[in-house]
Motif scaffolding. Structure first.
Motif, PDB file in Angstrom:
ATOM      1  N   ARG A 169       0.875  -1.171   0.000  1.00  0.00           N
ATOM      2  CA  ARG A 169       0.000   0.000   0.000  1.00  0.00           C
ATOM      3  C   ARG A 169       0.913   1.223   0.000  1.00  0.00           C
ATOM      4  O   ARG A 169       1.669   1.431   0.937  1.00  0.00           O
ATOM      5  N   VAL A 170       0.798   2.013  -1.060  1.00  0.00           N
ATOM      6  CA  VAL A 170       1.761   3.089  -1.321  1.00  0.00           C
ATOM      7  C   VAL A 170       1.049   4.431  -1.364  1.00  0.00           C
ATOM      8  O   VAL A 170      -0.033   4.547  -1.961  1.00  0.00           O
ATOM      9  N   ILE A 171       1.617   5.432  -0.730  1.00  0.00           N
ATOM     10  CA  ILE A 171       1.160   6.809  -0.937  1.00  0.00           C
ATOM     11  C   ILE A 171       2.228   7.547  -1.715  1.00  0.00           C
ATOM     12  O   ILE A 171       3.420   7.488  -1.380  1.00  0.00           O
ATOM     13  N   LEU A 172       1.827   8.205  -2.800  1.00  0.00           N
ATOM     14  CA  LEU A 172       2.734   8.931  -3.695  1.00  0.00           C
ATOM     15  C   LEU A 172       2.364  10.406  -3.637  1.00  0.00           C
ATOM     16  O   LEU A 172       1.264  10.798  -4.057  1.00  0.00           O
ATOM     17  N   ILE A 173       3.262  11.226  -3.105  1.00  0.00           N
ATOM     18  CA  ILE A 173       3.003  12.655  -2.913  1.00  0.00           C
ATOM     19  C   ILE A 173       3.828  13.460  -3.897  1.00  0.00           C
ATOM     20  O   ILE A 173       5.062  13.417  -3.880  1.00  0.00           O
ATOM     21  N   HIS A 174       3.152  14.206  -4.768  1.00  0.00           N
ATOM     22  CA  HIS A 174       3.853  15.044  -5.740  1.00  0.00           C
ATOM     23  C   HIS A 174       4.322  16.332  -5.074  1.00  0.00           C
ATOM     24  O   HIS A 174       3.512  17.116  -4.596  1.00  0.00           O
ATOM     25  N   ALA A 175       5.630  16.522  -5.035  1.00  0.00           N
ATOM     26  CA  ALA A 175       6.193  17.654  -4.298  1.00  0.00           C
ATOM     27  C   ALA A 175       7.302  18.360  -5.064  1.00  0.00           C
ATOM     28  O   ALA A 175       8.082  19.109  -4.493  1.00  0.00           O
ATOM     29  N   GLY A 176       7.405  18.116  -6.381  1.00  0.00           N
ATOM     30  CA  GLY A 176       8.426  18.795  -7.169  1.00  0.00           C
ATOM     31  C   GLY A 176       8.038  20.237  -7.471  1.00  0.00           C
ATOM     32  O   GLY A 176       6.928  20.672  -7.193  1.00  0.00           O
ATOM     33  N   GLY A 177       8.952  20.983  -8.026  1.00  0.00           N
ATOM     34  CA  GLY A 177       8.678  22.371  -8.420  1.00  0.00           C
ATOM     35  C   GLY A 177       9.394  23.384  -7.543  1.00  0.00           C
ATOM     36  O   GLY A 177       9.877  23.075  -6.447  1.00  0.00           O
ATOM     37  N   PHE A 178       9.441  24.636  -8.039  1.00  0.00           N
ATOM     38  CA  PHE A 178      10.171  25.705  -7.360  1.00  0.00           C
ATOM     39  C   PHE A 178       9.340  26.442  -6.325  1.00  0.00           C
ATOM     40  O   PHE A 178       9.875  27.217  -5.547  1.00  0.00           O
ATOM     41  N   SER A 179       8.003  26.269  -6.346  1.00  0.00           N
ATOM     42  CA  SER A 179       7.127  26.995  -5.426  1.00  0.00           C
ATOM     43  C   SER A 179       7.348  28.501  -5.535  1.00  0.00           C
ATOM     44  O   SER A 179       7.542  29.196  -4.541  1.00  0.00           O
ATOM     45  N   GLN A 180       7.286  29.014  -6.754  1.00  0.00           N
ATOM     46  CA  GLN A 180       7.573  30.428  -6.983  1.00  0.00           C
ATOM     47  C   GLN A 180       6.506  31.350  -6.402  1.00  0.00           C
ATOM     48  O   GLN A 180       6.769  32.521  -6.160  1.00  0.00           O
ATOM     49  N   ASN A 219       9.009  30.874   0.430  1.00  0.00           N
ATOM     50  CA  ASN A 219       9.597  30.319   1.646  1.00  0.00           C
ATOM     51  C   ASN A 219       9.584  28.794   1.640  1.00  0.00           C
ATOM     52  O   ASN A 219      10.228  28.155   2.473  1.00  0.00           O
ATOM     53  N   ALA A 220       8.869  28.189   0.671  1.00  0.00           N
ATOM     54  CA  ALA A 220       8.879  26.733   0.509  1.00  0.00           C
ATOM     55  C   ALA A 220       9.832  26.291  -0.594  1.00  0.00           C
ATOM     56  O   ALA A 220       9.953  25.090  -0.852  1.00  0.00           O
ATOM     57  N   SER A 221      10.511  27.224  -1.247  1.00  0.00           N
ATOM     58  CA  SER A 221      11.324  26.885  -2.419  1.00  0.00           C
ATOM     59  C   SER A 221      12.578  26.095  -2.071  1.00  0.00           C
ATOM     60  O   SER A 221      12.898  25.101  -2.722  1.00  0.00           O
ATOM     61  N   ALA A 222      13.299  26.522  -1.062  1.00  0.00           N
ATOM     62  CA  ALA A 222      14.602  25.915  -0.775  1.00  0.00           C
ATOM     63  C   ALA A 222      14.467  24.502  -0.207  1.00  0.00           C
ATOM     64  O   ALA A 222      15.186  23.597  -0.608  1.00  0.00           O
ATOM     65  N   LEU A 223      13.553  24.318   0.733  1.00  0.00           N
ATOM     66  CA  LEU A 223      13.450  23.039   1.429  1.00  0.00           C
ATOM     67  C   LEU A 223      12.222  22.241   1.015  1.00  0.00           C
ATOM     68  O   LEU A 223      12.046  21.104   1.458  1.00  0.00           O
ATOM     69  N   GLY A 224      11.347  22.799   0.155  1.00  0.00           N
ATOM     70  CA  GLY A 224      10.264  22.029  -0.425  1.00  0.00           C
ATOM     71  C   GLY A 224       8.908  22.286   0.196  1.00  0.00           C
ATOM     72  O   GLY A 224       8.776  22.400   1.416  1.00  0.00           O
ATOM     73  N   LYS A 225       7.853  22.366  -0.655  1.00  0.00           N
ATOM     74  CA  LYS A 225       6.515  22.666  -0.152  1.00  0.00           C
ATOM     75  C   LYS A 225       5.938  21.541   0.698  1.00  0.00           C
ATOM     76  O   LYS A 225       5.069  21.793   1.541  1.00  0.00           O
TER      77      LYS A 225
END
Length: 581
Positions: free
Chosen positions: A105-116, A120-126
């Motif tokens: 049972r897998v959860i796949l969370i899409h978290a790519g991108g620059f968060s422009q 404040n979420a750009s460097a360490l990820g949204k």
């Protein structure tokens, strides 16, 4: 009735948080939690940042133990969208686990991108965006896992696909469970105004004559529409009418919109076969628009030629879409209607400020607090008008104005934060005053073998993605409502000094080299604040002649993750010490 709905959401959410909190830092039993937690990243650098933070969370026992956490980056080259990320993640899971994947049972969370739009979420990820609840402090990752904590025990092997920048709250009857046990795709759906449907996916359901609407209903879907017009919704039969038995929406007309979906194991294998068929991707695929529009008995191939919502048109896109359509055609699309549910998007600075400081509904339903895991003056979070302080250390003499957010910061004596501002990762010297409507975020960078610090500063309403063709058109770009040309004059710089990092064919605030690189955090913040004050006060300043300047884009490319996390760790230790005293 609205109060009853809200109370049910509040109670259901509180129970999910309680259950997840009981799993944090403990070895989970088989079937009690996800077998695999997968997070996507846009490249290897972002992957390293995510893995570093997950390792830290596991070490601090902020996540359940005994499950496998993976981060998979997109392949280098063309952007492939969250649909492409889904396919490549499945491929990597198949390479690691082989046939055993069919039992997970897998959860796949899409978290790519620059968060422009939320820098404040750009460097360490949204997916690692701080949230004002929990002890230890929740980030978006923990909240995602908490809101879906009941799913694994009522789910056949397969993959749940979701995104990193939204919050979904829902309640169902006590004797019911959300079950993912049907073949094909099973999507969660939420009643929404027609206007919301124009920017989301919309489900066309089989008509029914049920006299009462329960909190949860299982339906089959005839067709999925991606960001349709209101006329298209009506013509397709997607618009539902409220009636006396429906107590879950105040709108006389509504549609059911998308959020998260499940793919059973056999369909997961079919998606792997799809990737082998289309080969290396060179265009963006949407995990919602391109997959779900191929499903249901009324699906047609017409959508494959519609590139209205595509950011970059590639010649191969239509052919790949048509391959996807033929590959998935006939696959069932089941829908679980969550009639008492809320969908909150936290993807922009304005959404971030509103939901964390003004949205009383979210505050009561999720249990949001004004001060979380912080050393903070009491009056900052006891006043009726709300601000938000997270994982920060503030001197007792500091003041934070309403509608402002302070996260991962250290504020010295007599610092004043103006209304509607965001401070992130900053160390602020004594007696400084931050104007209202300001976004300031400090990063550590490595340049030419030396460590430095940069604080970027933008207006909350500034558009960092607006682009002009060349530096000669800089007057069309504005910072704090001031054209870039006038900004340079305020900073005693000539137009010829300004340059843009990256591609010169796309000049934006995002890649405008404006911000000084300094030897320490406090100096960095002070110099950038002086730049902001000069703009707002229509005065002039002058940096030392040897000052290096950089852009947000460039700072991310040479960011020093270890140093940024070390600053947070120092705050963590101070807060824990204060709590123990």
């Amino acid at each position: 009735m609205n109060e009853l709905k809200s109370q049910k959401l509040q109670n259901a959410t509180k129970e999910k948080l309680r259950k997840f909190n009981s799993l944090r830092g403990k070895e989970v039993q088989n079937g009690e939690f996800w077998d695999l937690v997968v997070i996507t990243s846009m490249d290897e650098h972002q992957k390293a940042a995510y893995e570093l933070q997950i390792t830290g969370k596991l070490g601090r026992k902020e996540l359940p133990l005994g499950t496998q956490y993976h981060v998979f980056s997109d392949p280098p080259g063309s952007k492939i969208g969250n649909g492409g990320s889904t396919l490549y993640s499945l491929m990597q899971l198949d390479e690691i686990y082989g046939k055993a994947l069919g039992s997970f049972r897998v959860i796949l969370i899409h978290a790519g991108g620059f968060s422009q739009r939320l820098p404040n979420a750009s460097a360490l990820g949204k997916i690692f965006t701080a949230l004002p609840l929990g002890d230890p402090l929740y980030q978006m990752l923990e909240l995602k896992l908490a809101m879906y904590v009941d799913f694994p025990s009522h789910m056949r092997p397969g993959v749940l696909v979701t995104c990193a920048d939204d919050i979904e709250l829902y309640s169902i009857a006590e004797n019911e469970n959300i079950k993912f046990d049907r073949p094909g795709f099973t999507a969660l759906a939420h009643p929404s105004p027609l206007s919301i449907g124009t920017t989301h996916g919309v489900f066309v359901l089989r008509s029914n004559e049920e006299s009462e609407i329960s909190e949860m209903q299982n339906k089959s879907c005839l067709q999925f529409l991606h960001k349709p017009s209101i006329d298209k919704m009506r013509d397709s039969g997607a618009v539902c009418k409220s009636h006396s038995g429906c107590a879950f929406t105040s709108d006389s007309e509504f549609v059911y919109t998308d959020s998260t979906y499940y793919v059973d194991n056999s369909t997961t294998m079919a998606l792997l076969g799809l990737l082998r068929e289309i080969g290396p991707l060179n265009c963006e695929i949407d995990a919602y628009g391109d997959f779900l529009q191929a499903l249901g008995p009324d699906a047609t191939i017409d959508y494959t030629n519609n590139t209205t919502n595509v950011t970059k048109r590639e010649t191969s896109l239509v052919n790949i879409r048509q391959t996807i359509f033929h590959h998935l055609r006939g696959t069932p699309l089941n829908v679980i209607l969550l009639n008492n549910s809320k969908f909150y998007h936290i993807g922009t600075t304005t959404e971030y400020l509103f939901h964390f400081t003004e949205d009383l509904s979210l505050r009561s339903e999720l249990g949001i607090l004004s001060s979380v895991f912080s050393v903070c003056p009491c009056e900052t979070y006891e006043r009726p008008t709300i601000c938000c302080v997270m994982h920060s250390v503030l001197d007792p003499s500091c003041s934070v104005s309403p509608r402002s957010v302070v996260e991962y910061c250290r504020l010295e004596a007599d610092v004043k934060v103006g209304e509607g501002s965001i401070l992130s990762g900053c160390w602020v010297n004594s007696s400084l005053s931050i104007p209202k409507g300001v976004f300031m975020h400090s990063l550590c960078v490595n340049r030419e073998g030396q460590k430095g610090f940069v604080t970027v500063a933008f207006g909350i309403e500034d558009n960092l993605k607006q682009s002009v063709e060349a530096p000669s058109y800089m007057e069309k770009l504005s910072l704090f409502g001031v054209s870039l040309g006038k900004c340079l004059a305020c900073w005693s710089l000539g137009n010829e000094v300004l340059h843009f990092s990256g591609s010169m064919s796309s000049c934006r605030l995002w890649n405008a080299c404006l911000f000084p690189v300094c030897p320490d955090l406090r100096t960095s913040f002070k110099m950038s604040l002086e730049m902001v004050q000069a703009l707002l006060g229509n005065s002039t300043i002058k940096h030392p002649s040897n000052t290096r300047i950089t852009s947000m884009e460039e700072a991310l490319q040479c960011k020093n993750l270890e140093e940024m996390l070390s600053f947070r760790e120092g705050l963590y230790k101070d807060i824990m010490q204060k709590k123990c005293n």
